[in-house]
Structure formats: structure tokens, C-alpha cells
Design an enzyme around this catalytic site. Structure first.
Site, short mmCIF file in Angstrom:
data_model
loop_
_atom_site.label_atom_id
_atom_site.label_comp_id
_atom_site.label_asym_id
_atom_site.label_seq_id
_atom_site.Cartn_x
_atom_site.Cartn_y
_atom_site.Cartn_z
N GLY A 157 1.45 10.02 -3.01
CA GLY A 157 1.42 9.54 -1.64
C GLY A 157 2.77 9.19 -1.07
O GLY A 157 3.82 9.61 -1.57
N CYS A 158 2.76 8.37 -0.04
CA CYS A 158 3.97 8.08 0.72
C CYS A 158 5.02 7.33 -0.08
O CYS A 158 6.21 7.35 0.26
CB CYS A 158 3.61 7.26 1.97
SG CYS A 158 2.58 8.14 3.16
N ASN A 159 4.62 6.64 -1.14
CA ASN A 159 5.58 5.90 -1.95
C ASN A 159 6.29 6.80 -2.96
O ASN A 159 7.28 6.40 -3.59
CB ASN A 159 4.89 4.78 -2.73
CG ASN A 159 3.66 5.25 -3.49
OD1 ASN A 159 2.60 5.37 -2.89
ND2 ASN A 159 3.80 5.54 -4.77
N ALA A 160 5.82 8.03 -3.15
CA ALA A 160 6.24 8.86 -4.28
C ALA A 160 7.72 9.23 -4.28
O ALA A 160 8.28 9.52 -5.33
CB ALA A 160 5.40 10.14 -4.32
N MET A 371 6.01 2.66 0.83
CA MET A 371 4.68 2.10 0.61
C MET A 371 3.66 3.22 0.64
O MET A 371 3.80 4.17 1.40
CB MET A 371 4.33 1.09 1.71
CG MET A 371 5.33 -0.05 1.85
SD MET A 371 6.79 0.40 2.82
CE MET A 371 6.12 0.40 4.46
#
Length: 384
Positions: A157-160, A371
């Protein structure tokens, strides 16, 4: 020196000026790429003939002016036709590889490097599944040495982007002088479900297509000189050193951001809980303060904040909870305005904008923050 790894594992490392201490990894170049066409929020609403006032309000009050998107093809009736899951996966492969290749080339140009210089390639994506992964296709398509070390990070996801940067930096430190490239390629247009529900409206109003790449290198130790001193003196132009990482998994919110299978649509559908901004904001302080305390720093010592462009409410929640100003998150807000949420690569678009602003000075500290699903907050401390 004791370092806390994820899971609160303690690792004893030499002190920073100890004889055998390695040099930290450094970001030496950055490049970004987007798709060919961009649309205002109002244009998207009109293209899909969305008239529901609640859904239109979600789009028009998102703090997003324009996004780069790859829209579904037109049907015989002139309307955008629904895409099957197979078509979406094919779109992801085509779009992510095109943007990814251009971002990698731009990154290498910025670093003064060539494709032949790449020793390690890490590719991140969440917007489609591909086997073999993006790294294998890019090595073939770009003519990168097939002996290149590679890894693919899929589905985080966006934190990756920061999860992968942590691992990429570790690889660079273990291979001083060799070039590692991190690529985040997100074809968010390949993860949409088009229907009339508010659930999908939140997602459909937010994400855009984009890719970002950075080159990471750890300076070899200078055996003839003092330990832990790079051959070239530090300067902003050489890029920031990656000093530390800290993460926090909000286990109570593990279902807050997720992919579900939609039986009616026959495809995956992404879900965003409306409470995500407040959950993330409430946990931001503890992970940032843990990151900084390990270096003996306070939030007031940080000159540059590069936060994931997760959405207007997410940015505001993080800003308020960390006591930041709107100026502190200006690049984050500008990227959201001009591109929407670009998932894992958003923070690197902000990083590129900061460099173009030409305000960084030698010795400045910065915090990178992303996040995403888990729910997870990832952070990194850098210094120019």
C-alpha cells in the site's frame, strides 16, 4: 550503539565514529513520471456522468485540482465501458512499466548514472499483481544487466515506499559503492471500481497514476583517511544520508484500508474507512518522536517534512498532531493538488519538489513519512 529494529529487536552496532562503522546510504538522484493525460475533478465527474450531489461533493471538496489517469476505453455507445479484472491487470502492467521505465531513466540522469550502473533494483506496487514482477520486466525492457540483484514489494500500500527504502538502504550499506535503485510505480487507474456508491466514490476521487524512482548509494570507507568520512565532503547537492527508520503498526485498524473482492463487479475493490485520518493522526506523534529520540533530536530540529499525500484530512490530521505549519507540509499539499494520491511514490514527488525549491542547506535534517494499510505509519530520518 543500540538500534531498535521492527518488532522492538535490539541490535548492537559500532558507534558512528567507530573504526569499522559503515557509511550510511545516501539518496543521490530522483526521477518521476506520470501518464499522458490528466483531468480535473469536474472533468472526471462529467466523463462518467456522475450526478449524485453527495458523490460530486466528495470529488469537488478533495483539495485535488487535477490527476493523471488512464480511463477505460469507450464503448460503441460512446460511454466509458466497465473493465474486467483481467483488463485492469493488463492496464496495470502496461502503465506501470511505461511510467516506471521513464522514472528510472530520469532518476539515473539526475544522479549522473547509466542503466549499466544499476546493481540492485527494488520495485514497489500495490495497484496490480504481476508474475514475474515489475523488476524482471524492467531489466529485460531497459537492457539492465540480467545479473542485477532485484526484489519486488507488492501489496503493502501507500506506506510501501518507505518499507522498501529501508531494505534498499540496508542493501546499499552492505554493498558500498554499488548503485541501488528504488522504483514506486502505481497505476491507480487499474484499481478502480466504477459504481454509484459512496464507498467507491472516496477511492475514485483520490488516487492518480504516477511513478517515482531514487538512486541510493553508500560511500565506501576511505581506508587512508579517518573512519566514517566519505571521500567527498557532505553537501546538499550530493543528497541526504539515510540515518534511521521507525515504523508503527496500528493493529486495531488492520481492516481500515484493504482490498475486498466484489462478487457483483467481478473484481477487487479498495476500501478506505472514513476514520483513517483520525487514527493515523492520533498515532503520528509516538512513531516520529521515537525516530527522533534515537538521534537526540526534537521536532523543532527538523527543517523539512515530506509526508505522504494521503488526502486532505490525512494531511491535516498529521499536521495538527505533530504541531506542524501549513508551510511545513506545502509540498505534500501541492502534490495532492496536482496529482492526487499517488500511493507508494507520493512522498518522492514531494522530495523532488523540495530539491527544486533549492532551499536545503548542509546539515539540515528531514523526516520522510508514509501511511497506509495495516494501518501503518513509516518514517525515516535524513540529513543533508
Amino acid at each position: 550503539m543500540t538500534v531498535t529494529l521492527p518488532g522492538d529487536t535490539l541490535l548492537d552496532l559500532p558507534e558512528p565514529h567507530a573504526k569499522d562503522a559503515p557509511n550510511p546510504a545516501r539518496i543521490t538522484g530522483v526521477g518521476t513520471a506520470v501518464t499522458a493525460h490528466s483531468y480535473t475533478q469536474r472533468e472526471v465527474l462529467d466523463i462518467f456522468r456522475i450526478t449524485d450531489p453527495k458523490i460530486r461533493s466528495v470529488f469537488l471538496n478533495s483539495a485535488i485540482e487535477r490527476r493523471f489517469l488512464t480511463l477505460p476505453p469507450l464503448g460503441a455507445d460512446g460511454e466509458r465501458r466497465p473493465e474486467s479484472q483481467g483488463e485492469l491487470l493488463a492496464k496495470h502492467k502496461r502503465t506501470a512499466l511505461d511510467m516506471g521505465a521513464r522514472a528510472v531513466r530520469a532518476c539515473l540522469d539526475d544522479a549522473g548514472l547509466d542503466l549499466a550502473d544499476i546493481d540492485h533494483l527494488c520495485c514497489v506496487t500495490t495497484t496490480g499483481f504481476l508474475t514475474p514482477g515489475l523488476s524482471a520486466h524492467l531489466i529485460r525492457d531497459l537492457g539492465i544487466d540480467p545479473g542485477c540483484s532485484r526484489v519486488d514489494v507488492v501489496g503493502m500500500g501507500c506506506n510501501a515506499g518507505l518499507n522498501a527504502l529501508n531494505a534498499t538502504a540496508a542493501w546499499a550499506v552492505a554493498h558500498p559503492g554499488q548503485v541501488a535503485v528504488l522504483l514506486c510505480a502505481e497505476a491507480c487507474s487499474a484499481a478502480y471500481v466504477i459504481d454509484s456508491t459512496l464507498r467507491t466514490a472516496v477511492v475514485n476521487s483520490l488516487f492518480g497514476d504516477g511513478a517515482a524512482a531514487i538512486a541510493v548509494v553508500a560511500d565506501p570507507r576511505d581506508a587512508a583517511g579517518p573512519p566514517y568520512v566519505p571521500a567527498t565532503p557532505p553537501s546538499p547537492a550530493r543528497g541526504p544520508r539515510l540515518l534511521a527508520f521507525a515504523s508503527h503498526l496500528i493493529t486495531d485498524a488492520i481492516e481500515a484500508m484493504r482490498y475486498d473482492w466484489d462478487d457483483d463487479q467481478g473484481k477487487f475493490s479498495f476500501y478506505l474507512d472514513p476514520h483513517v485520518p483520525y487514527v493515523v493522526g492520533a498515532h503520528a506523534e509516538q512513531v516520529v518522536d521515537r525516530l527522533l529520540s534515537g538521534a537526540g533530536l526534537r521536532r523543532s530540529d527538523i527543517a523539512h517534512w515530506l509526508v505522504h499525500s494521503g488526502g486532505k484530512k490525512v494531511i491535516d490530521a498529521v499536521r495538527v498532531n505533530l504541531g506542524l505549519t501549513r508551510h511545513d507540509v506545502r509540498h505534500t499539499s501541492e502534490v495532492l493538488r496536482d496529482y492526487g494520491n499517488l500511493s507508494s511514490g507520493s512522498f518522492l514527488f514531494s522530495y523532488e519538489r523540495l530539491l527544486k525549491e533549492n532551499v536545503v542547506e548542509s546539515g539540515d535534517h528531514g523526516v520522510l513519512m508514509t501511511m497506509g494499510p495495516g494501518s501503518t505509519i513509516e518514517t525515516a530520518l535524513v540529513q543533508w
